[in-house]
Design a protein around this motif. Structure first.
Motif, PDB file in Angstrom:
ATOM      1  N   UNK A 260       0.833  -1.206   0.000  1.00  0.00           N
ATOM      2  CA  UNK A 260       0.000   0.000   0.000  1.00  0.00           C
ATOM      3  C   UNK A 260       0.863   1.250   0.000  1.00  0.00           C
ATOM      4  N   UNK A 261       0.235   2.398  -0.220  1.00  0.00           N
ATOM      5  CA  UNK A 261       0.986   3.662  -0.200  1.00  0.00           C
ATOM      6  C   UNK A 261       1.720   3.801   1.135  1.00  0.00           C
ATOM      7  N   UNK A 262       2.925   4.387   1.109  1.00  0.00           N
ATOM      8  CA  UNK A 262       3.696   4.500   2.353  1.00  0.00           C
ATOM      9  C   UNK A 262       2.908   5.207   3.454  1.00  0.00           C
ATOM     10  N   UNK A 263       2.785   4.536   4.603  1.00  0.00           N
ATOM     11  CA  UNK A 263       2.024   5.117   5.712  1.00  0.00           C
ATOM     12  C   UNK A 263       2.654   4.795   7.055  1.00  0.00           C
ATOM     13  N   UNK A 264       3.893   4.284   7.041  1.00  0.00           N
ATOM     14  CA  UNK A 264       4.555   3.970   8.298  1.00  0.00           C
ATOM     15  C   UNK A 264       3.805   2.952   9.125  1.00  0.00           C
ATOM     16  N   UNK A 265       3.269   1.905   8.473  1.00  0.00           N
ATOM     17  CA  UNK A 265       2.398   0.965   9.176  1.00  0.00           C
ATOM     18  C   UNK A 265       2.989  -0.428   9.330  1.00  0.00           C
ATOM     19  N   UNK A 266       4.139  -0.713   8.699  1.00  0.00           N
ATOM     20  CA  UNK A 266       4.640  -2.085   8.648  1.00  0.00           C
ATOM     21  C   UNK A 266       5.814  -2.296   9.589  1.00  0.00           C
ATOM     22  N   UNK A 267       5.891  -3.516  10.134  1.00  0.00           N
ATOM     23  CA  UNK A 267       7.085  -3.949  10.857  1.00  0.00           C
ATOM     24  C   UNK A 267       7.989  -4.651   9.854  1.00  0.00           C
ATOM     25  N   UNK A 268       9.175  -4.092   9.646  1.00  0.00           N
ATOM     26  CA  UNK A 268      10.042  -4.501   8.532  1.00  0.00           C
ATOM     27  C   UNK A 268      11.385  -4.984   9.076  1.00  0.00           C
ATOM     28  N   UNK A 269      11.899  -6.055   8.479  1.00  0.00           N
ATOM     29  CA  UNK A 269      13.258  -6.521   8.748  1.00  0.00           C
ATOM     30  C   UNK A 269      14.090  -6.356   7.488  1.00  0.00           C
ATOM     31  N   UNK A 270      15.185  -5.625   7.620  1.00  0.00           N
ATOM     32  CA  UNK A 270      16.194  -5.537   6.560  1.00  0.00           C
ATOM     33  C   UNK A 270      17.203  -6.646   6.858  1.00  0.00           C
ATOM     34  N   UNK A 271      17.076  -7.752   6.136  1.00  0.00           N
ATOM     35  CA  UNK A 271      17.812  -8.983   6.428  1.00  0.00           C
ATOM     36  C   UNK A 271      19.148  -8.967   5.699  1.00  0.00           C
ATOM     37  N   UNK A 285       7.615   3.148   4.600  1.00  0.00           N
ATOM     38  CA  UNK A 285       6.616   2.105   4.807  1.00  0.00           C
ATOM     39  C   UNK A 285       6.634   1.558   6.232  1.00  0.00           C
ATOM     40  N   UNK A 286       7.663   1.883   7.018  1.00  0.00           N
ATOM     41  CA  UNK A 286       7.931   1.152   8.260  1.00  0.00           C
ATOM     42  C   UNK A 286       7.442   1.886   9.497  1.00  0.00           C
ATOM     43  N   UNK A 287       6.718   1.148  10.322  1.00  0.00           N
ATOM     44  CA  UNK A 287       6.443   1.591  11.682  1.00  0.00           C
ATOM     45  C   UNK A 287       7.657   1.287  12.563  1.00  0.00           C
ATOM     46  N   UNK A 288       8.226   0.103  12.327  1.00  0.00           N
ATOM     47  CA  UNK A 288       9.422  -0.319  13.054  1.00  0.00           C
ATOM     48  C   UNK A 288      10.346  -0.972  12.030  1.00  0.00           C
ATOM     49  N   UNK A 289      11.562  -0.449  11.906  1.00  0.00           N
ATOM     50  CA  UNK A 289      12.528  -0.978  10.937  1.00  0.00           C
ATOM     51  C   UNK A 289      13.713  -1.559  11.694  1.00  0.00           C
ATOM     52  N   UNK A 290      13.883  -2.868  11.568  1.00  0.00           N
ATOM     53  CA  UNK A 290      15.004  -3.565  12.190  1.00  0.00           C
ATOM     54  C   UNK A 290      15.994  -3.959  11.105  1.00  0.00           C
TER      55      UNK A 290
END
Length: 430
Positions: A260-271, A285-290
């Motif tokens: 979806x359009x970027x809304x800071x709603x996703x929990x994302x892992x940069x693996x 896009x990230x609510x929480x970016x690990x």
């Protein structure tokens, strides 16, 4: 400065500030405190301190060079170039500034000017081993014929002769020899290296990469740590040498069609986050970016780049297994190229995703019809489309999309990769 050079940043900062309390405009304290601030991740504050020092001592080549380094590491290449040129104006024999100028010219896709800058560097300092190494990389990456690959091999030989501790030069020599079809010579480089350093995982892995030993199912953790810790400080610079490196941007562009359009709603892992090149692209896009990476040196650089809520030094499969149902998106740019067998890591990624969550990653393409992977002479693995489709299916993913795209250029040729997207099914679905 001794504390700074020893890595004791807390003590160095305290002492620099003590100096500035007694002598508020002491230019060296301002300059080196600026460097330290950048190392702490406060790059804008660091740059301003060095600018203040330069208003007091405007003809200081080291300060101009270090200000350029801050700009370079923040991606401001034109500003970095201007700083390096000012350093050379005030110190024409400043080898580091000349080397850095060549790098940023190359990064701006000005290869003729970059070649002239590298040539001038070696005229200034013919015994500068790193300069020969950089020229070797340049010649191989911009090769227009076999003679350029041959010249790159000679540059790597000279770099290692001048600095026997420069193992990156040995690796570069082996890759150039293999590219020239001189496979036995490449294997001999790695065997000789392994004989002198039997516990070093790099020649062991690269010997397998050129067919001199059996390929492991994935790159050994020790190999990955050794390689990436060893050049964490110059990692982005090395990526710039791989002209047109674009895996993070290609991956995020492909994801944009499914998210979806970027809304800071996703929990994302940069693996396999490396130095954090994906962070500014996926952050909206990230609510929480690990971010997680096996190399502590790389994670330190990702801290400096910023954009993450959490960073960890860990082996990727183990991290995923320890975080079931934690993420809406797992993305991985040019990390799974160090896995020959993808089943375990993709199975772990499936379990780490919430229902409906997505995985996105890049691989180097092995363009045959069979179902297999292979270790290439670069030390990275390549995979066939059929293999990727099968392993994703076995891991439980659906909604698979695999597209071919150019990820970088290497040894004068485009490196074609797979941009892979897949989705974990809703609860109770595959």
């Amino acid at each position: 400065m001794q504390a700074h050079q020893a890595g004791d940043l807390d003590r160095a900062e305290r002492l620099y500030r003590d100096v500035l309390e007694s002598y508020v405009a002491q230019p060296d304290a301002l300059h080196y405190l600026g460097v330290l601030e950048h190392q702490r991740g406060r790059s804008e504050e660091g740059a301003e301190l060095i600018r203040t020092a330069l208003r007091i001592t405007p003809r200081h080549p080291d300060a101009h060079n270090n200000l350029g380094n801050i700009h370079k590491e923040c991606g401001r290449l034109a500003e970095a170039e201007a700083c390096y040129r000012r350093a050379l104006e005030h110190g024409p024999a400043h080898c580091n500034a000349q080397s850095n100028l060549a790098v940023v010219l190359e990064a701006q896709e000005r290869p003729e000017e970059a070649f002239q800058a590298y040539t001038k560097l070696l005229q200034l300092a013919p015994r500068f081993a790193h300069g020969h190494y950089l020229l070797g990389l340049f010649l191989r990456n911009y090769a227009q014929g076999v003679e350029h690959i041959e010249q790159s091999a000679e540059c790597f030989r000279e770099a290692h002769r001048l600095d026997p501790g420069n193992v990156r030069a040995l690796e570069g020599l082996g890759v150039s020899l293999y590219t020239l079809g001189r496979h036995a010579e490449a294997a001999r480089v790695y065997r000789d290296w392994l004989a002198s350093e039997p516990d070093n995982p790099v020649p062991r892995h690269m010997l397998a990469a050129c067919g001199g030993a059996e390929a492991p199912p994935r790159a050994d953790d020790a190999y990955v740590r050794e390689v990436f810790d060893g050049f964490a400080d110059s990692f982005d610079e090395q990526l710039l040498h791989n002209l047109g490196y674009r895996a993070p941007q290609v991956l995020v562009d492909a994801l944009a069609r499914r998210l979806p359009a970027p809304s800071g709603a996703l929990d994302v892992l940069d693996a396999g986050c490396g130095t954090g090149l994906c962070a500014p692209l996926i952050r909206p896009h990230a609510r929480h970016l690990a971010g997680v990476d096996l190399s502590g040196g790389m994670v330190d650089k990702a801290h400096l780049r910023g954009g993450y809520d959490e960073l960890a030094v860990a082996e990727l499969t183990a991290w995923l297994q320890a975080h079931p149902g934690s993420y809406d998106l797992v993305l991985s740019a040019d990390t799974l190229v160090y896995f020959g067998e993808l089943g375990p890591v993709l199975g772990a990624a499936h379990e780490a995703l919430r229902p409906g969550g997505q995985v996105a990653f890049t691989l180097e393409a092995l363009e045959t019809e069979d179902d297999r992977s292979e270790l290439s002479s670069s030390g990275r693995y390549r995979h066939t489309r059929r293999y990727v489709e099968r392993v994703l299916g076995e891991a439980g993913f659906g909604g698979v999309e695999i597209a071919a795209d150019t990820l970088r250029r290497e040894a004068g040729r485009e490196v074609v990769g797979w941009v892979v997207l897949a989705r974990r099914g809703e609860a109770g679905m595959s």
